[in-house]
Scaffold this active site. Structure first.
Site, PDB file in Angstrom:
ATOM      1  N   HIS A  76       0.850  -1.192   0.000  1.00 30.91           N
ATOM      2  CA  HIS A  76       0.000   0.000   0.000  1.00 30.91           C
ATOM      3  C   HIS A  76       0.882   1.237   0.000  1.00 30.91           C
ATOM      4  CE1 HIS A  76      -3.370   2.672   0.751  1.00 30.91           C
ATOM      5  NE2 HIS A  76      -2.578   3.297   1.592  1.00 30.91           N
TER       6      HIS A  76
ATOM      7  N   ASP B  74     -15.564   2.142   6.952  1.00 36.85           N
ATOM      8  CA  ASP B  74     -14.515   3.056   6.493  1.00 36.85           C
ATOM      9  C   ASP B  74     -14.989   3.865   5.298  1.00 36.85           C
ATOM     10  OD1 ASP B  74     -11.683   4.036   6.314  1.00 36.85           O
ATOM     11  OD2 ASP B  74     -11.895   3.105   4.347  1.00 36.85           O
TER      12      ASP B  74
ATOM     13  N   ARG C  32     -15.171  12.413   6.535  1.00 34.36           N
ATOM     14  CA  ARG C  32     -13.944  13.143   6.887  1.00 34.36           C
ATOM     15  C   ARG C  32     -13.538  14.102   5.783  1.00 34.36           C
ATOM     16  NH1 ARG C  32     -10.102   8.674   7.127  1.00 34.36           N
ATOM     17  NH2 ARG C  32      -8.523  10.282   7.409  1.00 34.36           N
TER      18      ARG C  32
ATOM     19  N   SER D 239      -8.049   3.774   8.725  1.00 35.55           N
ATOM     20  CA  SER D 239      -8.704   3.692   7.417  1.00 35.55           C
ATOM     21  C   SER D 239      -7.911   2.773   6.483  1.00 35.55           C
ATOM     22  CB  SER D 239      -8.832   5.086   6.807  1.00 35.55           C
ATOM     23  OG  SER D 239      -9.320   5.022   5.487  1.00 35.55           O
TER      24      SER D 239
ATOM     25  N   LYS E 257      -8.965  -1.709   5.615  1.00 38.23           N
ATOM     26  CA  LYS E 257      -9.174  -2.275   4.290  1.00 38.23           C
ATOM     27  C   LYS E 257      -8.116  -3.323   3.965  1.00 38.23           C
ATOM     28  CE  LYS E 257      -9.246   1.937   2.802  1.00 38.23           C
ATOM     29  NZ  LYS E 257      -9.393   3.260   2.171  1.00 38.23           N
TER      30      LYS E 257
END
Length: 425
Positions: free
Chosen positions: A84, A163, A170, A185, A189
């Site tokens: 990620h 989320d 947000r 967050s 995931k």
């Protein structure tokens, strides 16, 4: 009957207190079910933004978001590992990385996102390939992992729905820049995605979400801590995002550059970061293979072709070309000393490569091609940047974004390492 109330949870965090596991589980679950109103969750998000959460609270918040939806599992034939990135300019690393790691014998289930603002989205890039589709079912993802070894697609609808709701909230309430909420967050995931290991690429610099190494380090530590708490093999690389990665910024142009890397070429920084992340992913997966040799062999390119074909794409199709190209030239001779990542990212966004709102369309052919990078010698009148778009009216605003974003000096700037730090538990 629960004795919990949203107002009590808000007051606890507003007054600087710690939320209990029960409060967190209840408020996240109730918000997902629509029993806590958006304005109440907005107030709680602001209280968290102002007062923070402990590591224990953040880990529990992450678990509650995971538990709001499904948790995926994958075939047990080979180890699974994911990567990620916190987002940057020209960050097309997933494109060569996923097939490379798969060609090394590791399954890569990469559930990716779309771009927003000046940072690009992996799905937007891949959708510039004719026929390629982002939306797959869980069964299709599992089948592709078995046959190809890599899949890059959109998250399934059942993955961490809490989320998805909270992220949208947000975004419109000024509570995005909160380490605890960012970390939970991302990790909710990624953990729900079901990979056995995860490598995080946390960007630092003008083109990144975290503008400096200190804030990137804080986020990286929070991400790694959550991963450890949830039994995930995890590590984080903090990488420089003060200059665009590679020379291509946009969608189709980044795909073309990624293919160059897979075919043995491409910019040195893209190759360097791809290999650094691949080595880390393979180490976490317990696979002793040299990714540089696999890349040189052409096997990663073969896996790329299979991955694109499996999702309906044509790897041999011509990529979209822009209707208009505007060239920015050097005003004087010398060495390009500065090329600000954020300036280039904003220019690409204004040209049509990105979006201001999630529902906005993007142009596949739009973007910026960096004809020179810091350290390159340039001659007066020589191209530095190529602005690509289907809407020529966007060119003046793109040029305005680039004003002050590049400079030419008499000598080369000091080189900054691409990988600044590596954090492991």
């Amino acid at each position: 009957m629960t004795t919990m109330s949203a107002v009590d949870v808000i007051r606890t965090k507003r007054d600087g207190g710690g939320l209990t596991d029960e409060q967190i589980d209840w408020v996240v679950g109730a918000y997902t079910r629509g029993e806590v109103a958006d304005e109440q969750m907005s107030a709680l998000a602001m209280a968290i933004f102002l007062n923070g959460m402990t590591a224990a609270e953040t880990a529990r918040w992450t678990r509650a978001m995971i538990d709001s939806g499904e948790r995926l599992t994958w075939p047990a034939g080979r180890p699974t590992v994911d990567k990620h990135s916190t987002g940057g300019v020209g960050d097309k690393i997933t494109l060569p990385l996923a097939p490379l790691v798969a060609a090394c014998g590791v399954a890569v289930p990469q559930l990716s996102g779309r771009g927003l603002g000046h940072t690009g989205g992996t799905l937007d890039k891949l959708e510039s390939i004719p026929g390629w589709r982002a939306q797959l079912t869980t069964a299709e993802i599992a089948a592709q992992l078995e046959t190809v070894g890599a899949v890059v697609c959109a998250p399934t609808s059942g993955l961490a729905p809490a989320d998805r709701k909270l992220y949208a909230l947000r975004d419109v309430t000024g509570t995005v820049e909160c380490v605890a909420l960012i970390a939970s967050s991302i990790m909710s995931k990624k953990i729900a995605e079901g990979a056995g290991a995860l490598v995080l690429d946390v960007k630092a610099g003008s083109g990144a979400f975290m503008p400096d190494v200190e804030s990137a380090r804080e986020l990286a530590r929070a991400l790694v801590a959550i991963g450890v708490e949830h039994g995930l093999r995890v590590s984080a690389l903090i990488t420089d995002m003060s200059v665009p990665l590679g020379r291509a910024v946009g969608n189709a142009v980044e795909v073309a550059e990624a293919v160059d890397v897979l075919r043995g070429g491409g910019p040195a920084d893209v190759v360097e970061l791809t290999l650094a992340l691949a080595r880390e992913m393979l180490a976490l997966a317990g696979v002793d293979v040299d990714p540089a040799r696999v890349l040189a062999s052409g096997r990663a390119y073969d896996t790329w072709r299979a991955m694109i074909t499996a999702q309906g794409g044509d790897p041999d199709a011509a990529l979209p070309e822009p209707a208009h190209v505007h060239t920015v030239t050097a005003r004087r001779s010398g060495v390009l000393s500065t090329l600000d990542a954020r300036a280039v990212g904003v220019a690409a966004w204004r040209l049509g490569a990105g979006r201001a709102r999630k529902e906005d369309p993007v142009q596949a052919a739009a973007g910026v091609l960096c004809r020179a990078k810091p350290g390159d010698r340039v001659t007066a009148g020589e191209p530095i940047l190529e602005l690509r778009t289907d809407t020529p009216d966007a060119i003046p605003s793109a040029l305005a974004a680039l004003e002050g974003g590049y400079a030419i000096a008499d000598s080369a700037p000091e080189r900054t390492p691409l990988v600044l730090e590596t954090l492991r538990p």
